[in-house]
Design a protein around this motif. Structure first.
Motif, PDB file in Angstrom:
ATOM      1  N   ILE A 171       1.437  55.220  60.970  1.00 45.68           N
ATOM      2  CA  ILE A 171       0.808  56.376  60.332  1.00 45.68           C
ATOM      3  C   ILE A 171      -0.386  56.906  61.104  1.00 45.68           C
ATOM      4  O   ILE A 171      -0.653  58.084  61.134  1.00 45.68           O
ATOM      5  CB  ILE A 171       0.393  56.014  58.882  1.00 45.68           C
ATOM      6  CG1 ILE A 171       0.019  57.270  58.098  1.00 45.68           C
ATOM      7  CG2 ILE A 171      -0.748  55.037  58.855  1.00 45.68           C
ATOM      8  CD1 ILE A 171       1.148  57.951  57.468  1.00 45.68           C
ATOM      9  N   SER A 172      -1.173  56.027  61.802  1.00 41.42           N
ATOM     10  CA  SER A 172      -2.354  56.487  62.515  1.00 41.42           C
ATOM     11  C   SER A 172      -2.781  55.461  63.545  1.00 41.42           C
ATOM     12  O   SER A 172      -2.406  54.285  63.454  1.00 41.42           O
ATOM     13  CB  SER A 172      -3.511  56.734  61.536  1.00 41.42           C
ATOM     14  OG  SER A 172      -4.123  55.511  61.171  1.00 41.42           O
ATOM     15  N   VAL A 175      -4.278  52.198  62.246  1.00 43.07           N
ATOM     16  CA  VAL A 175      -3.368  51.129  61.835  1.00 43.07           C
ATOM     17  C   VAL A 175      -2.996  50.271  63.042  1.00 43.07           C
ATOM     18  O   VAL A 175      -2.929  49.045  62.954  1.00 43.07           O
ATOM     19  CB  VAL A 175      -2.111  51.719  61.168  1.00 43.07           C
ATOM     20  CG1 VAL A 175      -1.100  50.626  60.848  1.00 43.07           C
ATOM     21  CG2 VAL A 175      -2.487  52.461  59.899  1.00 43.07           C
ATOM     22  N   GLY A 191       8.114  49.516  57.586  1.00 45.19           N
ATOM     23  CA  GLY A 191       7.138  50.392  56.971  1.00 45.19           C
ATOM     24  C   GLY A 191       7.526  50.813  55.567  1.00 45.19           C
ATOM     25  O   GLY A 191       8.710  51.043  55.272  1.00 45.19           O
ATOM     26  N   GLY A 193       6.033  53.516  54.178  1.00 42.64           N
ATOM     27  CA  GLY A 193       5.719  54.933  54.054  1.00 42.64           C
ATOM     28  C   GLY A 193       6.950  55.805  54.192  1.00 42.64           C
ATOM     29  O   GLY A 193       8.081  55.316  54.364  1.00 42.64           O
ATOM     30  N   LEU A 197       7.418  54.889  57.931  1.00 36.71           N
ATOM     31  CA  LEU A 197       6.117  54.812  58.591  1.00 36.71           C
ATOM     32  C   LEU A 197       5.374  53.545  58.162  1.00 36.71           C
ATOM     33  O   LEU A 197       5.382  53.169  56.986  1.00 36.71           O
ATOM     34  CB  LEU A 197       5.266  56.031  58.242  1.00 36.71           C
ATOM     35  CG  LEU A 197       5.577  57.337  58.980  1.00 36.71           C
ATOM     36  CD1 LEU A 197       4.712  58.453  58.443  1.00 36.71           C
ATOM     37  CD2 LEU A 197       5.370  57.181  60.468  1.00 36.71           C
ATOM     38  N   LEU A 199       2.183  51.649  57.236  1.00 40.38           N
ATOM     39  CA  LEU A 199       0.894  51.992  56.670  1.00 40.38           C
ATOM     40  C   LEU A 199      -0.088  50.836  56.829  1.00 40.38           C
ATOM     41  O   LEU A 199       0.293  49.722  57.176  1.00 40.38           O
ATOM     42  CB  LEU A 199       1.037  52.335  55.181  1.00 40.38           C
ATOM     43  CG  LEU A 199       2.116  53.356  54.809  1.00 40.38           C
ATOM     44  CD1 LEU A 199       2.151  53.547  53.303  1.00 40.38           C
ATOM     45  CD2 LEU A 199       1.878  54.680  55.504  1.00 40.38           C
ATOM     46  N   ARG A 200      -1.350  51.117  56.530  1.00 43.42           N
ATOM     47  CA  ARG A 200      -2.371  50.074  56.584  1.00 43.42           C
ATOM     48  C   ARG A 200      -2.028  48.923  55.639  1.00 43.42           C
ATOM     49  O   ARG A 200      -2.225  47.755  55.953  1.00 43.42           O
ATOM     50  CB  ARG A 200      -3.732  50.680  56.224  1.00 43.42           C
ATOM     51  CG  ARG A 200      -4.905  49.701  56.303  1.00 43.42           C
ATOM     52  CD  ARG A 200      -6.172  50.304  55.732  1.00 43.42           C
ATOM     53  NE  ARG A 200      -7.311  49.422  55.935  1.00 43.42           N
ATOM     54  CZ  ARG A 200      -8.217  49.570  56.877  1.00 43.42           C
ATOM     55  NH1 ARG A 200      -8.111  50.591  57.708  1.00 43.42           N
ATOM     56  NH2 ARG A 200      -9.212  48.712  56.994  1.00 43.42           N
ATOM     57  N   ASP A 202       0.861  47.834  54.853  1.00 43.54           N
ATOM     58  CA  ASP A 202       1.901  46.981  55.435  1.00 43.54           C
ATOM     59  C   ASP A 202       1.293  45.942  56.368  1.00 43.54           C
ATOM     60  O   ASP A 202       1.712  44.783  56.379  1.00 43.54           O
ATOM     61  CB  ASP A 202       2.919  47.847  56.195  1.00 43.54           C
ATOM     62  CG  ASP A 202       3.610  48.845  55.284  1.00 43.54           C
ATOM     63  OD1 ASP A 202       3.866  48.499  54.124  1.00 43.54           O
ATOM     64  OD2 ASP A 202       3.875  49.969  55.747  1.00 43.54           O
TER      65      ASP A 202
END
Length: 459
Positions: A171-172, A175, A191, A193, A197, A199-200, A202
Protein backbone atom coordinates in the motif's frame (compact mmCIF):
# COMPACT_ATOMS: atom_id res chain seq x y z
CA UNK A 1 22.40 -10.91 -30.51
CA UNK A 2 21.18 -9.40 -27.25
CA UNK A 3 22.14 -5.95 -26.06
CA UNK A 4 23.07 -5.20 -22.47
CA UNK A 5 21.91 -1.70 -21.55
CA UNK A 6 22.98 0.09 -18.40
CA UNK A 7 20.33 2.04 -16.47
CA UNK A 8 21.72 4.81 -14.25
CA UNK A 9 20.11 6.70 -11.39
CA UNK A 10 18.12 9.40 -13.22
CA UNK A 11 17.88 13.08 -12.40
CA UNK A 12 14.95 13.24 -9.96
CA UNK A 13 14.54 16.99 -10.41
CA UNK A 14 14.56 19.96 -8.00
CA UNK A 15 18.37 20.02 -7.86
CA UNK A 16 18.68 16.63 -6.13
CA UNK A 17 22.11 15.09 -6.62
CA UNK A 18 21.90 11.79 -4.73
CA UNK A 19 19.50 9.19 -3.37
CA UNK A 20 19.63 6.30 -0.92
CA UNK A 21 18.62 2.81 -2.02
CA UNK A 22 15.78 1.78 0.28
CA UNK A 23 14.71 -1.50 -1.33
CA UNK A 24 15.40 -3.41 -4.51
CA UNK A 25 12.20 -4.53 -6.22
CA UNK A 26 13.92 -6.91 -8.68
CA UNK A 27 16.74 -9.44 -8.52
CA UNK A 28 19.37 -10.58 -11.01
CA UNK A 29 17.69 -12.93 -13.48
CA UNK A 30 14.24 -11.33 -13.17
CA UNK A 31 12.39 -10.37 -16.34
CA UNK A 32 11.28 -6.73 -16.22
CA UNK A 33 8.89 -4.80 -18.44
CA UNK A 34 9.28 -1.26 -19.72
CA UNK A 35 8.40 1.27 -16.98
CA UNK A 36 8.33 -1.38 -14.25
CA UNK A 37 9.58 -0.02 -10.89
CA UNK A 38 12.90 -1.68 -10.11
CA UNK A 39 14.16 0.13 -7.00
CA UNK A 40 12.76 2.28 -4.21
CA UNK A 41 14.97 5.25 -3.32
CA UNK A 42 14.81 8.01 -0.75
CA UNK A 43 15.93 11.52 -1.61
CA UNK A 44 16.15 14.63 0.50
CA UNK A 45 12.60 15.42 -0.63
CA UNK A 46 10.60 12.20 -0.88
CA UNK A 47 10.60 8.43 -1.26
CA UNK A 48 9.97 7.31 -4.85
CA UNK A 49 9.96 4.14 -6.93
CA UNK A 50 12.24 4.39 -9.96
CA UNK A 51 10.94 2.72 -13.17
CA UNK A 52 13.32 1.15 -15.68
CA UNK A 53 12.99 2.38 -19.29
CA UNK A 54 14.08 -1.01 -20.69
CA UNK A 55 12.38 -4.38 -20.87
CA UNK A 56 14.43 -7.56 -20.62
CA UNK A 57 16.42 -9.64 -18.15
CA UNK A 58 18.25 -8.06 -15.22
CA UNK A 59 21.91 -9.10 -15.50
CA UNK A 60 23.46 -7.05 -12.66
CA UNK A 61 22.55 -4.71 -9.81
CA UNK A 62 24.80 -1.98 -8.42
CA UNK A 63 24.51 -0.78 -4.84
CA UNK A 64 23.11 -2.34 -1.70
CA UNK A 65 20.08 -1.31 0.35
CA UNK A 66 21.06 1.60 2.58
CA UNK A 67 23.79 2.77 0.18
CA UNK A 68 23.73 6.34 -1.17
CA UNK A 69 24.35 6.82 -4.90
CA UNK A 70 24.90 10.01 -6.89
CA UNK A 71 22.75 10.88 -9.89
CA UNK A 72 24.23 9.15 -12.94
CA UNK A 73 25.64 6.18 -11.03
CA UNK A 74 24.79 2.73 -12.48
CA UNK A 75 21.71 1.08 -10.98
CA UNK A 76 21.40 -2.10 -13.01
CA UNK A 77 22.00 -3.64 -16.43
CA UNK A 78 19.31 -5.25 -18.59
CA UNK A 79 19.75 -7.72 -21.44
CA UNK A 80 17.39 -6.41 -24.11
CA UNK A 81 16.17 -8.55 -27.00
CA UNK A 82 17.61 -11.82 -25.65
CA UNK A 83 15.88 -14.92 -26.93
CA UNK A 84 16.59 -16.54 -23.60
CA UNK A 85 17.53 -15.31 -20.16
CA UNK A 86 21.24 -15.70 -19.29
CA UNK A 87 20.43 -18.38 -16.76
CA UNK A 88 18.16 -20.24 -19.17
CA UNK A 89 15.08 -19.30 -17.17
CA UNK A 90 12.97 -18.45 -20.19
CA UNK A 91 12.30 -15.96 -22.96
CA UNK A 92 12.59 -12.24 -22.41
CA UNK A 93 9.69 -11.24 -24.59
CA UNK A 94 9.38 -7.94 -22.78
CA UNK A 95 12.79 -6.94 -24.00
CA UNK A 96 11.87 -4.25 -26.47
CA UNK A 97 12.37 -0.69 -25.27
CA UNK A 98 9.65 1.83 -25.90
CA UNK A 99 9.99 3.40 -29.33
CA UNK A 100 8.50 6.84 -28.70
CA UNK A 101 6.64 8.82 -26.05
CA UNK A 102 2.84 8.73 -26.19
CA UNK A 103 1.09 11.39 -28.19
CA UNK A 104 -0.59 12.84 -25.11
CA UNK A 105 2.74 13.97 -23.67
CA UNK A 106 2.16 12.12 -20.40
CA UNK A 107 5.86 11.64 -19.77
CA UNK A 108 6.10 7.88 -20.31
CA UNK A 109 9.58 6.41 -20.50
CA UNK A 110 11.29 5.98 -23.86
CA UNK A 111 14.57 4.55 -24.99
CA UNK A 112 16.39 4.20 -28.29
CA UNK A 113 18.41 1.05 -28.85
CA UNK A 114 19.98 2.10 -32.14
CA UNK A 115 23.73 1.99 -31.53
CA UNK A 116 23.10 3.24 -28.00
CA UNK A 117 22.78 6.83 -29.25
CA UNK A 118 19.30 7.61 -27.89
CA UNK A 119 18.54 9.40 -24.66
CA UNK A 120 16.33 7.88 -21.99
CA UNK A 121 13.36 9.89 -20.79
CA UNK A 122 11.93 8.71 -17.49
CA UNK A 123 8.43 9.81 -16.46
CA UNK A 124 7.38 10.16 -12.82
CA UNK A 125 3.76 11.15 -13.21
CA UNK A 126 4.62 14.85 -13.56
CA UNK A 127 4.10 17.23 -16.43
CA UNK A 128 5.65 16.58 -19.78
CA UNK A 129 7.71 19.76 -19.41
CA UNK A 130 9.28 18.57 -16.17
CA UNK A 131 9.75 15.07 -17.57
CA UNK A 132 11.72 16.43 -20.49
CA UNK A 133 14.31 17.75 -18.04
CA UNK A 134 14.95 14.30 -16.61
CA UNK A 135 17.29 12.81 -19.17
CA UNK A 136 19.76 10.07 -18.45
CA UNK A 137 23.08 9.95 -20.26
CA UNK A 138 23.15 7.65 -23.32
CA UNK A 139 24.38 4.09 -22.93
CA UNK A 140 26.20 1.83 -25.33
CA UNK A 141 24.64 -1.60 -26.00
CA UNK A 142 26.95 -4.60 -26.06
CA UNK A 143 26.50 -8.30 -26.65
CA UNK A 144 25.75 -10.50 -23.66
CA UNK A 145 28.79 -12.65 -24.37
CA UNK A 146 31.15 -9.68 -24.56
CA UNK A 147 33.12 -8.68 -21.43
CA UNK A 148 31.55 -5.87 -19.45
CA UNK A 149 33.36 -2.55 -19.10
CA UNK A 150 31.67 -2.00 -15.74
CA UNK A 151 32.79 -4.31 -12.99
CA UNK A 152 29.80 -6.45 -11.97
CA UNK A 153 28.49 -6.11 -8.46
CA UNK A 154 28.49 -9.18 -6.20
CA UNK A 155 25.48 -11.39 -6.78
CA UNK A 156 22.81 -10.77 -4.15
CA UNK A 157 21.57 -13.48 -1.87
CA UNK A 158 18.76 -15.58 -3.38
CA UNK A 159 15.27 -14.31 -2.66
CA UNK A 160 11.89 -15.90 -3.27
CA UNK A 161 10.62 -15.39 -6.80
CA UNK A 162 8.37 -12.40 -7.31
CA UNK A 163 4.77 -12.91 -8.36
CA UNK A 164 4.26 -13.09 -12.11
CA UNK A 165 2.37 -9.81 -12.15
CA UNK A 166 5.34 -7.76 -10.95
CA UNK A 167 6.62 -6.33 -7.67
CA UNK A 168 5.01 -7.14 -4.34
CA UNK A 169 1.73 -5.16 -4.02
CA UNK A 170 2.26 -2.89 -1.02
CA UNK A 171 0.00 0.00 0.00
CA UNK A 172 2.85 2.48 0.72
CA UNK A 173 6.63 2.82 1.18
CA UNK A 174 6.05 3.09 4.94
CA UNK A 175 4.74 -0.47 4.96
CA UNK A 176 7.91 -1.62 3.20
CA UNK A 177 9.99 0.24 5.78
CA UNK A 178 8.06 -1.36 8.66
CA UNK A 179 8.55 -4.79 7.12
CA UNK A 180 12.30 -4.23 6.80
CA UNK A 181 12.57 -3.07 10.41
CA UNK A 182 10.58 -6.05 11.71
CA UNK A 183 12.30 -8.60 9.47
CA UNK A 184 9.10 -9.56 7.61
CA UNK A 185 9.37 -11.02 4.09
CA UNK A 186 6.59 -9.27 2.16
CA UNK A 187 6.61 -11.94 -0.55
CA UNK A 188 5.31 -14.47 1.98
CA UNK A 189 2.31 -12.34 3.02
CA UNK A 190 -1.18 -12.39 1.62
CA UNK A 191 -2.54 -8.85 1.56
CA UNK A 192 -5.93 -8.09 3.07
CA UNK A 193 -6.39 -4.84 1.14
CA UNK A 194 -8.15 -4.28 -2.18
CA UNK A 195 -6.72 -6.48 -4.96
CA UNK A 196 -4.42 -8.17 -2.47
CA UNK A 197 -2.58 -5.01 -1.35
CA UNK A 198 -0.41 -5.58 1.71
CA UNK A 199 -1.42 -3.22 4.50
CA UNK A 200 0.33 -2.15 7.69
CA UNK A 201 -2.00 -4.43 9.65
CA UNK A 202 -0.80 -7.43 7.59
CA UNK A 203 2.83 -6.72 8.54
CA UNK A 204 1.98 -6.21 12.21
CA UNK A 205 -0.03 -9.45 12.24
CA UNK A 206 2.91 -11.30 10.72
CA UNK A 207 5.16 -9.94 13.47
CA UNK A 208 2.84 -11.08 16.26
CA UNK A 209 2.38 -14.53 14.72
CA UNK A 210 6.09 -15.08 14.06
CA UNK A 211 7.86 -17.60 16.35
CA UNK A 212 10.05 -16.15 19.09
CA UNK A 213 13.68 -15.71 18.02
CA UNK A 214 16.21 -18.20 19.33
CA UNK A 215 18.92 -15.65 19.92
CA UNK A 216 19.33 -11.98 20.64
CA UNK A 217 20.66 -10.98 17.24
CA UNK A 218 19.12 -7.74 15.87
CA UNK A 219 16.39 -8.03 13.23
CA UNK A 220 18.28 -5.71 10.88
CA UNK A 221 21.83 -6.43 9.77
CA UNK A 222 24.47 -4.48 11.69
CA UNK A 223 26.28 -2.17 9.22
CA UNK A 224 30.00 -2.33 8.80
CA UNK A 225 31.84 -0.18 11.31
CA UNK A 226 29.04 -0.35 13.89
CA UNK A 227 30.04 0.88 17.33
CA UNK A 228 30.59 -1.48 20.22
CA UNK A 229 28.14 -1.79 23.10
CA UNK A 230 28.23 1.24 25.37
CA UNK A 231 29.82 3.51 22.74
CA UNK A 232 28.15 6.62 21.32
CA UNK A 233 25.75 6.02 18.45
CA UNK A 234 26.51 7.74 15.15
CA UNK A 235 23.52 8.53 12.94
CA UNK A 236 24.29 9.61 9.34
CA UNK A 237 22.91 13.02 8.39
CA UNK A 238 21.37 12.13 5.06
CA UNK A 239 17.99 11.91 3.38
CA UNK A 240 15.34 14.15 4.90
CA UNK A 241 17.30 14.69 8.13
CA UNK A 242 20.39 15.74 6.17
CA UNK A 243 18.39 18.15 4.00
CA UNK A 244 16.77 19.71 7.07
CA UNK A 245 20.17 20.10 8.73
CA UNK A 246 21.63 21.81 5.66
CA UNK A 247 18.69 24.19 5.27
CA UNK A 248 18.52 25.18 8.94
CA UNK A 249 22.28 25.72 9.09
CA UNK A 250 22.14 27.94 6.03
CA UNK A 251 19.21 29.85 7.51
CA UNK A 252 21.12 30.56 10.72
CA UNK A 253 24.25 31.58 8.79
CA UNK A 254 22.54 33.91 6.30
CA UNK A 255 19.38 35.31 7.92
CA UNK A 256 19.51 37.90 10.72
CA UNK A 257 16.22 36.87 12.29
CA UNK A 258 14.20 38.37 15.11
CA UNK A 259 11.06 37.19 16.91
CA UNK A 260 8.08 39.01 18.38
CA UNK A 261 5.04 37.43 20.02
CA UNK A 262 1.66 38.23 21.50
CA UNK A 263 -1.07 36.42 23.46
CA UNK A 264 -4.52 36.44 21.86
CA UNK A 265 -8.01 35.46 23.00
CA UNK A 266 -9.08 32.75 20.53
CA UNK A 267 -12.50 32.15 22.08
CA UNK A 268 -14.41 33.89 19.28
CA UNK A 269 -12.38 32.12 16.58
CA UNK A 270 -13.15 28.73 18.12
CA UNK A 271 -16.82 29.66 18.32
CA UNK A 272 -16.83 30.80 14.68
CA UNK A 273 -15.30 27.50 13.59
CA UNK A 274 -17.87 25.53 15.58
CA UNK A 275 -20.68 27.52 13.92
CA UNK A 276 -19.24 26.88 10.43
CA UNK A 277 -19.02 23.15 11.01
CA UNK A 278 -22.49 23.00 12.56
CA UNK A 279 -23.98 24.56 9.41
CA UNK A 280 -23.21 21.42 7.39
CA UNK A 281 -20.89 20.71 4.49
CA UNK A 282 -17.21 19.91 4.69
CA UNK A 283 -15.59 20.52 8.06
CA UNK A 284 -13.22 23.46 8.31
CA UNK A 285 -9.96 22.96 10.21
CA UNK A 286 -8.48 25.48 12.62
CA UNK A 287 -5.27 25.44 10.59
CA UNK A 288 -7.23 26.48 7.49
CA UNK A 289 -8.73 29.47 9.33
CA UNK A 290 -5.30 30.53 10.56
CA UNK A 291 -3.97 30.16 7.01
CA UNK A 292 -6.77 32.35 5.68
CA UNK A 293 -5.87 34.98 8.29
CA UNK A 294 -2.20 34.73 7.24
CA UNK A 295 -2.92 35.35 3.57
CA UNK A 296 -5.02 38.42 4.46
CA UNK A 297 -2.21 39.72 6.69
CA UNK A 298 0.37 39.18 3.94
CA UNK A 299 -1.77 41.18 1.52
CA UNK A 300 -1.43 44.09 3.97
CA UNK A 301 2.27 43.48 4.66
CA UNK A 302 3.81 42.04 1.45
CA UNK A 303 7.34 42.66 2.77
CA UNK A 304 7.05 39.40 4.71
CA UNK A 305 6.10 37.38 1.61
CA UNK A 306 9.54 37.72 0.09
CA UNK A 307 13.12 36.49 -0.06
CA UNK A 308 16.56 38.11 -0.26
CA UNK A 309 18.68 37.66 -3.38
CA UNK A 310 22.18 38.04 -1.98
CA UNK A 311 23.91 37.94 -5.36
CA UNK A 312 21.82 40.83 -6.72
CA UNK A 313 21.44 42.51 -3.29
CA UNK A 314 17.68 42.72 -3.86
CA UNK A 315 14.52 41.86 -1.93
CA UNK A 316 12.25 39.76 -4.16
CA UNK A 317 8.57 40.07 -3.22
CA UNK A 318 6.24 37.34 -4.47
CA UNK A 319 2.77 38.31 -5.76
CA UNK A 320 1.47 34.83 -4.86
CA UNK A 321 1.32 33.23 -1.43
CA UNK A 322 2.62 29.66 -1.50
CA UNK A 323 2.04 28.67 2.09
CA UNK A 324 4.23 26.04 3.72
CA UNK A 325 3.19 24.23 6.88
CA UNK A 326 5.20 22.00 9.17
CA UNK A 327 4.18 18.31 9.20
CA UNK A 328 5.77 15.70 11.47
CA UNK A 329 6.22 12.26 9.86
CA UNK A 330 8.07 9.04 10.60
CA UNK A 331 10.81 10.26 8.28
CA UNK A 332 11.17 13.56 10.15
CA UNK A 333 9.83 17.07 9.81
CA UNK A 334 8.76 18.11 6.30
CA UNK A 335 7.19 21.33 5.03
CA UNK A 336 4.63 20.71 2.26
CA UNK A 337 3.52 23.77 0.30
CA UNK A 338 -0.04 24.84 -0.50
CA UNK A 339 0.15 26.57 -3.88
CA UNK A 340 -1.73 29.86 -4.34
CA UNK A 341 -3.10 29.77 -0.80
CA UNK A 342 -4.37 33.35 -1.18
CA UNK A 343 -6.91 32.20 -3.78
CA UNK A 344 -8.38 29.35 -1.70
CA UNK A 345 -11.36 29.40 0.64
CA UNK A 346 -11.28 27.93 4.14
CA UNK A 347 -12.83 24.72 2.79
CA UNK A 348 -10.31 24.56 -0.05
CA UNK A 349 -7.42 25.10 2.35
CA UNK A 350 -8.75 22.37 4.66
CA UNK A 351 -8.89 19.87 1.79
CA UNK A 352 -5.40 20.73 0.56
CA UNK A 353 -3.90 20.52 4.06
CA UNK A 354 -5.49 17.08 4.48
CA UNK A 355 -4.21 15.84 1.10
CA UNK A 356 -0.64 16.99 1.67
CA UNK A 357 -0.56 15.72 5.26
CA UNK A 358 -1.70 12.26 4.18
CA UNK A 359 0.88 12.20 1.39
CA UNK A 360 3.59 13.28 3.85
CA UNK A 361 2.74 10.47 6.25
CA UNK A 362 2.65 7.93 3.42
CA UNK A 363 6.00 9.16 2.07
CA UNK A 364 4.53 9.96 -1.36
CA UNK A 365 5.14 13.72 -1.51
CA UNK A 366 6.82 14.79 -4.73
CA UNK A 367 9.78 17.19 -4.72
CA UNK A 368 7.47 19.85 -6.17
CA UNK A 369 5.20 19.51 -3.09
CA UNK A 370 8.10 20.47 -0.83
CA UNK A 371 9.62 23.46 -2.62
CA UNK A 372 8.68 26.96 -3.69
CA UNK A 373 7.12 28.21 -0.45
CA UNK A 374 7.00 31.96 0.25
CA UNK A 375 5.76 31.90 3.89
CA UNK A 376 5.43 29.17 6.53
CA UNK A 377 2.74 28.54 9.14
CA UNK A 378 4.01 26.44 12.05
CA UNK A 379 1.38 24.98 14.38
CA UNK A 380 3.63 23.71 17.17
CA UNK A 381 0.69 23.78 19.57
CA UNK A 382 -0.08 20.20 18.51
CA UNK A 383 2.99 19.19 20.54
CA UNK A 384 1.50 20.71 23.68
CA UNK A 385 3.75 23.78 23.87
CA UNK A 386 2.80 27.44 24.17
CA UNK A 387 5.61 29.25 22.38
CA UNK A 388 8.68 28.87 20.20
CA UNK A 389 11.33 30.85 18.34
CA UNK A 390 11.57 28.77 15.14
CA UNK A 391 14.28 28.94 12.50
CA UNK A 392 13.05 30.52 9.26
CA UNK A 393 12.57 28.10 6.37
CA UNK A 394 15.29 29.39 4.02
CA UNK A 395 14.99 31.27 1.64
CA UNK A 396 11.69 32.62 3.00
CA UNK A 397 11.58 35.77 5.11
CA UNK A 398 9.14 34.92 7.89
CA UNK A 399 7.29 32.22 9.80
CA UNK A 400 4.18 32.47 11.98
CA UNK A 401 4.12 30.15 14.98
CA UNK A 402 0.93 29.11 16.75
CA UNK A 403 0.97 27.61 20.24
CA UNK A 404 -1.65 25.48 21.94
CA UNK A 405 -5.06 26.98 22.69
CA UNK A 406 -5.84 26.50 26.39
CA UNK A 407 -8.21 27.99 28.98
CA UNK A 408 -6.52 30.82 30.90
CA UNK A 409 -7.56 33.75 33.09
CA UNK A 410 -8.22 36.76 30.85
CA UNK A 411 -9.66 40.24 31.31
CA UNK A 412 -12.76 40.30 29.11
CA UNK A 413 -14.97 43.42 29.01
CA UNK A 414 -13.32 44.67 32.18
CA UNK A 415 -13.88 41.49 34.14
CA UNK A 416 -11.70 38.48 34.86
CA UNK A 417 -12.91 35.44 32.91
CA UNK A 418 -11.66 32.11 31.66
CA UNK A 419 -10.97 32.37 27.94
CA UNK A 420 -9.34 30.25 25.23
CA UNK A 421 -5.89 31.84 24.89
CA UNK A 422 -3.18 31.23 22.27
CA UNK A 423 0.34 32.60 21.90
CA UNK A 424 1.29 33.78 18.41
CA UNK A 425 4.91 34.39 17.41
CA UNK A 426 6.44 35.85 14.27
CA UNK A 427 10.06 35.16 13.35
CA UNK A 428 11.17 37.42 10.51
CA UNK A 429 14.21 38.34 8.43
CA UNK A 430 15.24 41.77 9.70
CA UNK A 431 16.67 42.61 6.26
CA UNK A 432 13.24 42.71 4.62
CA UNK A 433 11.47 44.85 7.21
CA UNK A 434 11.76 46.52 10.59
CA UNK A 435 9.94 45.81 13.83
CA UNK A 436 7.10 48.13 12.94
CA UNK A 437 6.08 46.07 9.91
CA UNK A 438 6.51 42.78 11.76
CA UNK A 439 4.50 44.09 14.71
CA UNK A 440 1.77 45.36 12.41
CA UNK A 441 1.49 41.96 10.73
CA UNK A 442 1.33 40.10 14.04
CA UNK A 443 -1.17 42.54 15.56
CA UNK A 444 -3.49 42.14 12.56
CA UNK A 445 -3.32 38.35 12.88
CA UNK A 446 -4.10 38.60 16.61
CA UNK A 447 -7.03 40.97 15.93
CA UNK A 448 -8.51 38.50 13.44
CA UNK A 449 -8.09 35.65 15.95
CA UNK A 450 -9.82 37.67 18.67
CA UNK A 451 -12.50 39.17 16.39
CA UNK A 452 -12.96 37.02 13.24
CA UNK A 453 -15.33 39.63 11.81
CA UNK A 454 -12.26 41.83 11.18
CA UNK A 455 -11.33 39.38 8.41
CA UNK A 456 -14.56 40.18 6.53
CA UNK A 457 -13.04 43.52 5.49
CA UNK A 458 -10.57 41.74 3.20
CA UNK A 459 -12.90 39.05 1.76
Amino acid sequence: MAQVLEFTLPDLGEGLTEAEIVRWLVSVGDVVAVDQPVVEVETAKAMVEVPCPYGGVVTARFGEEGEELPVGAPLLTVAVGAAEAPDGSGPASAGQPAAAPPADGSGASTASAEEGSGNVLVGYGTSAASARRRRVRPVVPIAVSAPRAVAPAPSPAPVPAAPAEGPVPVISPLVRKLARERGVDLRRLRGSGPHGLILRADVERAVTEAPAPQDTAPARPVPAGAVAAGAAERVPLRGVRGAVADKLTRSRQEIPDATCWVDADATELMAARAAMNAAGGEKVSLLALLARICTAALARHPELNSRVDLAAREIVRSPEVHLGFAAQTERGLVVPVVRDAHTRSAEGLTAEFARLTEAARAGTLSPADLTGGTFTLNNYGVFGVDGSTPIINHPEAAMLGVGRIVPKPWVHHGELAVRQVVQLSLTFDHRVCDGGTAGGFLRYVADCVEHPAVLLRTL
